[in-house]
Design an enzyme around this catalytic site. Structure first.
Site: not given
Length: 359
Positions: A201, A9, A104
């Protein structure tokens, strides 16, 4: 007994709806946010809209409470540093343009998170990626392009293995982005209208060269803009500032539209040319991961995407190494800005056949 699934999440609408849909289907759902931000990086931690910062964890925690599912934050700082940030820095220093989201996915989400989830008794992990999981006639599993054409994320999933796919669920792959937001709204999830996260990010200001300098403690070394034959046109700020296909931000006026066509890290040269110079009908990829097939054969036909936003172009395999770790293809029509370090991902009938890193 209910099958147990750990949902990664990020605090965004996609992963939140993934958790909601799985609970509605009767799974025993646990929400997990991966702590990948580095302790001293307060800009990264606090970045609004990031899929990885503290605000993302707070949003994910609130959604988990709304869904009445267990929620944890797991520490993956070292895995992210080694496999994503260090890789990102090293590739740019060598004149290549990496895709950190692919790294990732491969080494953090579907390596570290999956193994840790299996260790605590989970049957699956799930994410909010827009992709479908299918089983082919051969028995192999593959990811297939989702209903959300513009949001399809199969390109970034090409490196997953058969074992990883056997323990994976993609709950939102059957929906469009608009439908996912509608589901979130009807379910009363706080993140229904939350904007999508940014592309990378851990570089919130999009200053890749500055980030690399901070990570290494070394300033990027200037060099020369040159033509293909080596004629010097001017000076540049350092190769980390540039990527193949770039036109804007060159820092020098050439009197006509020009583009970065090649980067030569050994000589610190950035080659400048025309848009025509960026067109090519061939590429070679290495470190291949095969998903829908165990290898490619010369003469095999398929479609290749050379970057996330590329629509894809039909091509033919011209050569494949005996160990299947390196292939070359020829496109039916020339493609623009084939970029070393990016992934070439190969499709057939909407399914990912495999992919590798462009050399």
């Amino acid at each position: 007994m209910k099958q147990k699934v750990v949902v990664g999440m990020s605090g965004g609408v996609d992963s939140s709806v993934a958790a909601y849909l799985l609970k509605e289907k009767g799974y025993d759902v646990t929400g997990v946010t991966m702590n990948i931000w580095q302790a001293a990086d307060t800009d990264f931690q606090d970045q609004e809209g990031s899929c990885c910062g503290l605000s993302a964890a707070e949003d994910a925690r609130r959604v988990a409470a709304q869904l009445d599912i267990p929620y944890y934050v797991m520490n993956f700082r070292q895995e992210f540093q080694t496999n994503v940030i260090d890789y990102f820095v090293s590739e740019y220093r060598q004149g290549r343009t990496p895709n950190p989201c692919i790294a990732c996915n491969r080494f953090v989400k579907w390596e570290s998170l999956l193994q840790r989830s299996l260790a605590i008794g989970a049957d699956y992990i799930a994410t909010g990626h827009y992709a479908k999981l299918v089983q082919l006639k051969s028995g192999r599993l593959a990811v297939r392009q989702s209903e959300a054409v513009k949001k399809d994320q199969t390109y970034a999933l090409y490196s997953l293995t058969q074992d990883q796919l056997r323990h994976t669920l993609f709950p939102v792959g059957e929906y469009t982005k608009e439908q996912v937001r509608e589901i979130a709204l009807k379910a009363g999830l706080d993140v229904a209208d939350k904007p999508d996260s940014q592309e990378i990010c851990f570089v919130p200001d999009h200053d890749y060269a500055g980030f690399i300098s901070r990570e290494t403690g070394q300033e990027d070394q200037p060099g020369s803009f040159v033509t293909a034959d080596g004629t010097v046109l001017g000076q540049h700020k350092g190769i980390s500032h540039y990527t193949v296909g770039q036109r804007k931000g060159l820092g020098i006026a050439f009197g006509k539209p020009v583009f970065v066509t090649k980067i030569r890290p050994d000589t610190k040269e950035v080659v400048i040319g025309s848009n025509d110079d960026l067109m090519t009908a061939e590429l070679t990829a290495e470190h291949m991961n095969y998903m829908a097939a165990q290898r490619f054969e010369p003469g095999q036909r398929m479609t290749a995407k050379i970057r996330y936003s590329h629509q894809g172009e039909s091509c033919t395999v011209t050569s494949a190494s005996k160990d299947a770790g390196r292939i070359s293809v020829r496109f039916d029509q020339p493609v623009r800005a084939v970029t070393p370090g990016q992934a070439a991902v190969f499709y057939q009938d909407g399914c990912v056949l495999g992919g590798g890193i462009i050399v």
